[in-house]
Write a protein that holds these residues in place. Structure first.
Motif, PDB file in Angstrom:
ATOM      1  N   ASP A   1      26.944  34.302  41.706  1.00  0.00           N
ATOM      2  CA  ASP A   1      26.807  33.374  42.832  1.00  0.00           C
ATOM      3  C   ASP A   1      28.104  32.630  43.147  1.00  0.00           C
ATOM      4  OD1 ASP A   1      24.119  34.043  43.278  1.00  0.00           O
ATOM      5  OD2 ASP A   1      23.444  32.578  41.788  1.00  0.00           O
ATOM      6  N   GLY A   2      29.241  33.204  42.736  1.00  0.00           N
ATOM      7  CA  GLY A   2      30.521  32.540  42.945  1.00  0.00           C
ATOM      8  C   GLY A   2      31.347  33.185  44.034  1.00  0.00           C
ATOM      9  N   ALA A   3      32.456  32.551  44.316  1.00  0.00           N
ATOM     10  CA  ALA A   3      33.394  33.044  45.318  1.00  0.00           C
ATOM     11  C   ALA A   3      34.216  34.196  44.757  1.00  0.00           C
ATOM     12  CB  ALA A   3      34.328  31.916  45.747  1.00  0.00           C
ATOM     13  N   ARG A   4      34.802  34.965  45.634  1.00  0.00           N
ATOM     14  CA  ARG A   4      35.713  36.044  45.248  1.00  0.00           C
ATOM     15  C   ARG A   4      37.056  35.423  44.895  1.00  0.00           C
ATOM     16  NH1 ARG A   4      38.930  39.566  49.122  1.00  0.00           N
ATOM     17  NH2 ARG A   4      39.617  41.314  47.852  1.00  0.00           N
ATOM     18  N   LEU A   5      37.474  35.607  43.643  1.00  0.00           N
ATOM     19  CA  LEU A   5      38.737  35.063  43.160  1.00  0.00           C
ATOM     20  C   LEU A   5      39.740  36.198  43.052  1.00  0.00           C
ATOM     21  CD1 LEU A   5      37.193  32.920  40.312  1.00  0.00           C
ATOM     22  CD2 LEU A   5      37.859  32.134  42.609  1.00  0.00           C
ATOM     23  N   VAL A   6      40.875  36.048  43.707  1.00  0.00           N
ATOM     24  CA  VAL A   6      41.899  37.085  43.709  1.00  0.00           C
ATOM     25  C   VAL A   6      43.174  36.508  43.113  1.00  0.00           C
ATOM     26  CG1 VAL A   6      43.276  38.658  45.137  1.00  0.00           C
ATOM     27  CG2 VAL A   6      40.898  38.169  45.757  1.00  0.00           C
ATOM     28  N   GLY A   7      43.751  37.251  42.174  1.00  0.00           N
ATOM     29  CA  GLY A   7      44.999  36.838  41.556  1.00  0.00           C
ATOM     30  C   GLY A   7      44.786  36.288  40.160  1.00  0.00           C
ATOM     31  N   LEU A   8      45.750  36.512  39.320  1.00  0.00           N
ATOM     32  CA  LEU A   8      45.652  36.128  37.917  1.00  0.00           C
ATOM     33  C   LEU A   8      45.502  34.620  37.741  1.00  0.00           C
ATOM     34  CD1 LEU A   8      45.563  37.450  35.156  1.00  0.00           C
ATOM     35  CD2 LEU A   8      48.035  37.158  35.007  1.00  0.00           C
ATOM     36  N   HIS A   9      46.208  33.833  38.536  1.00  0.00           N
ATOM     37  CA  HIS A   9      46.099  32.379  38.410  1.00  0.00           C
ATOM     38  C   HIS A   9      44.667  31.915  38.696  1.00  0.00           C
ATOM     39  CE1 HIS A   9      47.136  28.144  38.487  1.00  0.00           C
ATOM     40  NE2 HIS A   9      46.514  28.062  39.650  1.00  0.00           N
ATOM     41  N   ALA A  10      44.071  32.396  39.767  1.00  0.00           N
ATOM     42  CA  ALA A  10      42.705  31.995  40.136  1.00  0.00           C
ATOM     43  C   ALA A  10      41.704  32.457  39.080  1.00  0.00           C
ATOM     44  CB  ALA A  10      42.343  32.563  41.506  1.00  0.00           C
ATOM     45  N   VAL A  11      41.888  33.672  38.566  1.00  0.00           N
ATOM     46  CA  VAL A  11      40.985  34.194  37.532  1.00  0.00           C
ATOM     47  C   VAL A  11      41.095  33.340  36.271  1.00  0.00           C
ATOM     48  CG1 VAL A  11      40.542  36.165  36.012  1.00  0.00           C
ATOM     49  CG2 VAL A  11      40.940  36.526  38.466  1.00  0.00           C
ATOM     50  N   ARG A  12      42.324  33.078  35.838  1.00  0.00           N
ATOM     51  CA  ARG A  12      42.539  32.250  34.638  1.00  0.00           C
ATOM     52  C   ARG A  12      41.901  30.877  34.796  1.00  0.00           C
ATOM     53  NH1 ARG A  12      45.448  30.950  30.206  1.00  0.00           N
ATOM     54  NH2 ARG A  12      46.778  32.764  30.046  1.00  0.00           N
ATOM     55  N   GLU A  13      42.110  30.247  35.938  1.00  0.00           N
ATOM     56  CA  GLU A  13      41.576  28.910  36.170  1.00  0.00           C
ATOM     57  C   GLU A  13      40.046  28.913  36.138  1.00  0.00           C
ATOM     58  OE1 GLU A  13      41.337  24.815  36.817  1.00  0.00           O
ATOM     59  OE2 GLU A  13      42.904  26.097  35.964  1.00  0.00           O
ATOM     60  N   SER A  14      39.426  29.957  36.677  1.00  0.00           N
ATOM     61  CA  SER A  14      37.958  30.016  36.659  1.00  0.00           C
ATOM     62  C   SER A  14      37.428  30.101  35.230  1.00  0.00           C
ATOM     63  CB  SER A  14      37.448  31.188  37.495  1.00  0.00           C
ATOM     64  OG  SER A  14      37.647  32.428  36.841  1.00  0.00           O
ATOM     65  N   TRP A  15      38.073  30.924  34.396  1.00  0.00           N
ATOM     66  CA  TRP A  15      37.643  31.019  32.994  1.00  0.00           C
ATOM     67  C   TRP A  15      37.946  29.720  32.255  1.00  0.00           C
ATOM     68  CZ3 TRP A  15      34.145  34.363  32.104  1.00  0.00           C
ATOM     69  CH2 TRP A  15      34.143  35.609  32.729  1.00  0.00           C
ATOM     70  N   ARG A  16      39.074  29.085  32.555  1.00  0.00           N
ATOM     71  CA  ARG A  16      39.398  27.812  31.907  1.00  0.00           C
ATOM     72  C   ARG A  16      38.307  26.788  32.189  1.00  0.00           C
ATOM     73  NH1 ARG A  16      40.660  23.030  32.639  1.00  0.00           N
ATOM     74  NH2 ARG A  16      40.860  23.200  34.890  1.00  0.00           N
ATOM     75  N   GLN A  17      37.876  26.711  33.447  1.00  0.00           N
ATOM     76  CA  GLN A  17      36.824  25.762  33.807  1.00  0.00           C
ATOM     77  C   GLN A  17      35.505  26.106  33.108  1.00  0.00           C
ATOM     78  OE1 GLN A  17      36.566  25.439  38.082  1.00  0.00           O
ATOM     79  NE2 GLN A  17      38.726  24.857  38.258  1.00  0.00           N
ATOM     80  N   LEU A  18      35.178  27.392  33.064  1.00  0.00           N
ATOM     81  CA  LEU A  18      33.926  27.796  32.407  1.00  0.00           C
ATOM     82  C   LEU A  18      33.940  27.494  30.911  1.00  0.00           C
ATOM     83  CD1 LEU A  18      33.186  31.185  34.169  1.00  0.00           C
ATOM     84  CD2 LEU A  18      31.762  29.147  34.233  1.00  0.00           C
ATOM     85  N   PHE A  19      35.093  27.655  30.277  1.00  0.00           N
ATOM     86  CA  PHE A  19      35.198  27.477  28.835  1.00  0.00           C
ATOM     87  C   PHE A  19      35.510  26.042  28.426  1.00  0.00           C
ATOM     88  CE2 PHE A  19      36.804  32.137  28.315  1.00  0.00           C
ATOM     89  CZ  PHE A  19      35.528  32.611  28.588  1.00  0.00           C
ATOM     90  N   ALA A  20      35.761  25.146  29.370  1.00  0.00           N
ATOM     91  CA  ALA A  20      36.214  23.788  29.061  1.00  0.00           C
ATOM     92  C   ALA A  20      35.279  23.044  28.113  1.00  0.00           C
ATOM     93  CB  ALA A  20      36.419  22.993  30.349  1.00  0.00           C
ATOM     94  N   SER A  21      34.004  23.307  28.191  1.00  0.00           N
ATOM     95  CA  SER A  21      33.051  22.607  27.329  1.00  0.00           C
ATOM     96  C   SER A  21      33.067  23.122  25.894  1.00  0.00           C
ATOM     97  CB  SER A  21      31.634  22.742  27.890  1.00  0.00           C
ATOM     98  OG  SER A  21      31.210  24.090  27.770  1.00  0.00           O
ATOM     99  N   GLY A  22      33.633  24.309  25.689  1.00  0.00           N
ATOM    100  CA  GLY A  22      33.659  24.880  24.340  1.00  0.00           C
ATOM    101  C   GLY A  22      32.316  25.425  23.879  1.00  0.00           C
ATOM    102  N   VAL A  23      31.380  25.558  24.792  1.00  0.00           N
ATOM    103  CA  VAL A  23      30.044  26.047  24.454  1.00  0.00           C
ATOM    104  C   VAL A  23      30.127  27.479  23.944  1.00  0.00           C
ATOM    105  CG1 VAL A  23      27.816  26.696  25.466  1.00  0.00           C
ATOM    106  CG2 VAL A  23      28.881  24.537  26.074  1.00  0.00           C
TER     107      VAL A  23
END
Length: 143
Positions: A44-66
């Protein structure tokens, strides 16, 4: 630190899901190609193009350390010596959560290059509730 070299697309995929389960950004980004044409679409997310955008999306998802419980099934793979696509059913839930997570349908694409197999695309979407995963065996027109 030496970067891992994935000798098959299946090795890269195993590393991807391991990094996802551990919420490990460094391990996750070692799976991804460093080309700027990579694409990631979270459920249900937006299309992310480019390594920076991909990295940032995973960083946000992993920020909680869950920590997550991740399993993959019903892999359909195709490809050749340079490109591979895997379509899988994902089950991703919070670790220690006893409830069965709703399935996701994901397509992962990998390219082989001088540094081994690397992910170039990940697209995950919720599986349709009206169609249990893996039960549709005939052609289906979507466009």
């Amino acid at each position: 630190m030496n970067k891992p070299v994935f000798t098959t697309a299946l090795e890269a995929e195993a590393a991807f899901y391991d990094a996802l389960a551990r919420s490990d950004l460094d391990a996750m980004m070692q799976v991804w190609s460093e080309d700027d044409e990579v694409v990631c679409i979270h459920p249900d997310g937006a299309r992310l193009v480019g390594l920076h955008a991909v990295r940032e999306s995973w960083r946000q998802l992993f920020a909680s350390g869950v920590r997550l419980a991740v399993s993959v099934s019903q892999r359909v793979a195709s490809g050749n010596s340079l490109l591979a696509t895997h379509n899988v059913i994902e089950h991703v839930a919070l670790a220690r959560d006893e409830r069965a997570p709703p399935p996701m349908v994901a397509t992962n694409a990998y390219a082989s290059g001088p540094h081994g197999w690397k992910m170039i695309m990940h697209h995950a979407s919720p599986a349709p509730a009206s169609l249990p995963a893996g039960t549709h065996d005939g052609p289906r027109i979507v466009h």
